[in-house]
Structure formats: C-alpha cells, structure tokens
Motif scaffolding. Sequence first.
Motif, PDB file in Angstrom:
ATOM      1  N   UNK A   1      13.342 -49.772  -1.076  1.00 12.92           N
ATOM      2  CA  UNK A   1      14.195 -50.265  -2.152  1.00 12.92           C
ATOM      3  C   UNK A   1      15.419 -49.397  -2.416  1.00 12.92           C
ATOM      4  N   UNK A   2      15.721 -48.464  -1.495  1.00  7.98           N
ATOM      5  CA  UNK A   2      16.905 -47.623  -1.634  1.00  7.98           C
ATOM      6  C   UNK A   2      16.881 -46.861  -2.951  1.00  7.98           C
ATOM      7  N   UNK A   3      15.691 -46.430  -3.364  1.00 11.16           N
ATOM      8  CA  UNK A   3      15.584 -45.648  -4.593  1.00 11.16           C
ATOM      9  C   UNK A   3      15.805 -44.177  -4.254  1.00 11.16           C
ATOM     10  N   UNK A   4      16.728 -43.543  -4.945  1.00 11.68           N
ATOM     11  CA  UNK A   4      16.957 -42.119  -4.752  1.00 11.68           C
ATOM     12  C   UNK A   4      16.704 -41.419  -6.082  1.00 11.68           C
ATOM     13  N   UNK A   5      16.377 -40.136  -6.047  1.00 12.36           N
ATOM     14  CA  UNK A   5      16.140 -39.410  -7.289  1.00 12.36           C
ATOM     15  C   UNK A   5      17.346 -39.506  -8.221  1.00 12.36           C
ATOM     16  N   UNK A   6      17.068 -39.515  -9.510  1.00 10.42           N
ATOM     17  CA  UNK A   6      18.124 -39.692 -10.502  1.00 10.42           C
ATOM     18  C   UNK A   6      19.191 -38.607 -10.407  1.00 10.42           C
ATOM     19  N   UNK A   7      18.782 -37.360 -10.091  1.00  9.39           N
ATOM     20  CA  UNK A   7      19.774 -36.287 -10.023  1.00  9.39           C
ATOM     21  C   UNK A   7      20.709 -36.457  -8.833  1.00  9.39           C
ATOM     22  N   UNK A   8      20.194 -36.989  -7.732  1.00  9.14           N
ATOM     23  CA  UNK A   8      21.038 -37.227  -6.558  1.00  9.14           C
ATOM     24  C   UNK A   8      22.006 -38.369  -6.841  1.00  9.14           C
TER      25      UNK A   8
ATOM     26  N   UNK B   1      21.617 -49.025   6.552  1.00  9.63           N
ATOM     27  CA  UNK B   1      20.494 -49.950   6.396  1.00  9.63           C
ATOM     28  C   UNK B   1      19.378 -49.333   5.559  1.00  9.63           C
ATOM     29  N   UNK B   2      18.553 -50.201   5.049  1.00  6.75           N
ATOM     30  CA  UNK B   2      17.316 -49.767   4.404  1.00  6.75           C
ATOM     31  C   UNK B   2      16.308 -49.398   5.475  1.00  6.75           C
ATOM     32  N   UNK B   3      15.294 -48.666   5.069  1.00  2.00           N
ATOM     33  CA  UNK B   3      14.208 -48.328   5.977  1.00  2.00           C
ATOM     34  C   UNK B   3      12.925 -48.950   5.452  1.00  2.00           C
ATOM     35  N   UNK B   4      11.936 -49.202   6.306  1.00  2.00           N
ATOM     36  CA  UNK B   4      11.978 -48.976   7.753  1.00  2.00           C
ATOM     37  C   UNK B   4      12.735 -50.081   8.487  1.00  2.00           C
TER      38      UNK B   4
ATOM     39  N   UNK C   1       9.919 -48.461  13.222  1.00  2.00           N
ATOM     40  CA  UNK C   1       9.223 -47.975  12.034  1.00  2.00           C
ATOM     41  C   UNK C   1       8.731 -46.531  12.179  1.00  2.00           C
ATOM     42  N   UNK C   2       8.110 -46.223  13.313  1.00  2.00           N
ATOM     43  CA  UNK C   2       7.584 -44.864  13.489  1.00  2.00           C
ATOM     44  C   UNK C   2       8.708 -43.843  13.528  1.00  2.00           C
ATOM     45  N   UNK C   3       9.789 -44.177  14.226  1.00  2.00           N
ATOM     46  CA  UNK C   3      10.930 -43.269  14.280  1.00  2.00           C
ATOM     47  C   UNK C   3      11.542 -43.047  12.912  1.00  2.00           C
TER      48      UNK C   3
ATOM     49  N   UNK D   1      20.074 -41.968   1.573  1.00  2.00           N
ATOM     50  CA  UNK D   1      20.706 -42.888   0.633  1.00  2.00           C
ATOM     51  C   UNK D   1      21.020 -44.175   1.380  1.00  2.00           C
ATOM     52  N   UNK D   2      20.731 -45.307   0.746  1.00  2.00           N
ATOM     53  CA  UNK D   2      20.894 -46.589   1.409  1.00  2.00           C
ATOM     54  C   UNK D   2      22.067 -47.410   0.892  1.00  2.00           C
TER      55      UNK D   2
END
Length: 203
Positions: free
Chosen positions: A4-11, A141-144, A149-151, A167-168
């Motif tokens: 979901x492209x969620x990154x920590x709030x501080x970043x 892109x988003x992951x995976x 997927x493994x990479x 970051x997505x």
Amino acid sequence: MRKDDHVPADVEALLLDRDSQIRASRDESACGEGAWASGAEAVEGYLRQVVADLNRVRGLVVEHAEFGHYGSGYASFVDVLLTRRDGSARRVDPDGYTTVEGLSVALCRLAPIACILSPGERSHHPDGHGCHSMPWLDAVTDMPIPGWEEGCEQISQVLDRHRITLVGPRLLSRPTLPHLKIDTNLGDGPHYSIFDVWFHWMD
C-alpha cells in the motif's frame, strides 16, 4: 512487505517538508542522520556498501550500478539494476547484443530513501554500444512485483537493514511546492512531483 506504499510518518514528513524540498532541489542533503549528516563522500561510501549487500542476496545479482551520473551532469540517485542470479533473465542476440531484464532500484543521495521500478532492460554490445531504461516516475511501482516476488523481498530486507525506506508511487506522484525549480531530464515541469525533487538527473 506491504503493497500500500505506506511509509513511516517521519519519512513522509521529511519528503514533503518545504525546507527539505528546497534543499533537495539544490542537490543538498536534507537528512541530519547517518551518512546523510556527514556529507556527499560519506553518502557515496555508504551507498556502495548497500550495493555490495544487494549483490550478495540469494536470488539476484547486481548487473550494473551507476555511480558516475551516467557519464555527465549530476544524478541525485544511484541507479542499480539487479537481475536473476541464475542467468534466466539474460539473452545474447545474434547481432552480439546482450540484453538483461531486471529490477532497477534508485538509491537517493539526498536522503535515506529508495524506489523500485517496474522490470526493465539493459543491453550492451562488445563495441561499447548499448541502452538502458531510466528511472521515470511512471516506472516507479508498488511491491511485490508479479514474477519478482522473492527478489523484491530480498531487496526490501537489504534496504531495511541499512535503514533506507522504499517509497512508492502514491507519495512520489504528489505535487511538489508550487514554483519550485528542478533541473531534471526525468520530469516534465513546470509542475514537478515529489519524485522530481528527490530523484532527478541533469546532463
């Protein structure tokens, strides 16, 4: 690994911060922690360690890491292409070109962030000719990534160990400060994105 492209709030706050965006647009470090607090030479050395660790993961190998700003100008990131270690994503064409499919990871020089791009190709010929994809916003892109997927998981683990946040597109596609000028060949100003602030290249 979240999709979901969620990154920590501080970043996220750092990337959207007005002063940080201005510093980054001027190719100045915008982070006061770790190697990023110690100058460009320290960041370069640290990112070389990250690339070395990416080259040690089980399923992938670093095909190319562009530290030299594509031969001219300035890039605010290191462009790293990883391909399958077993050689299954590599082919040699009858015309002598070797083409390698892989995942590009853009490691930012201005803050401890990175983005991963949808699979692309790099080709080269013994006579020195070749081509490669560039890290455009549309390729982030988003992951995976299906089929990788493994990479993706291995890349994510290495970056986590080095405290680099992936970051997505949700965040990177947001508009930057109005009227901010960014010298880049990767954007389509005058309306720039957060991607353009942190991942730019000018020859």
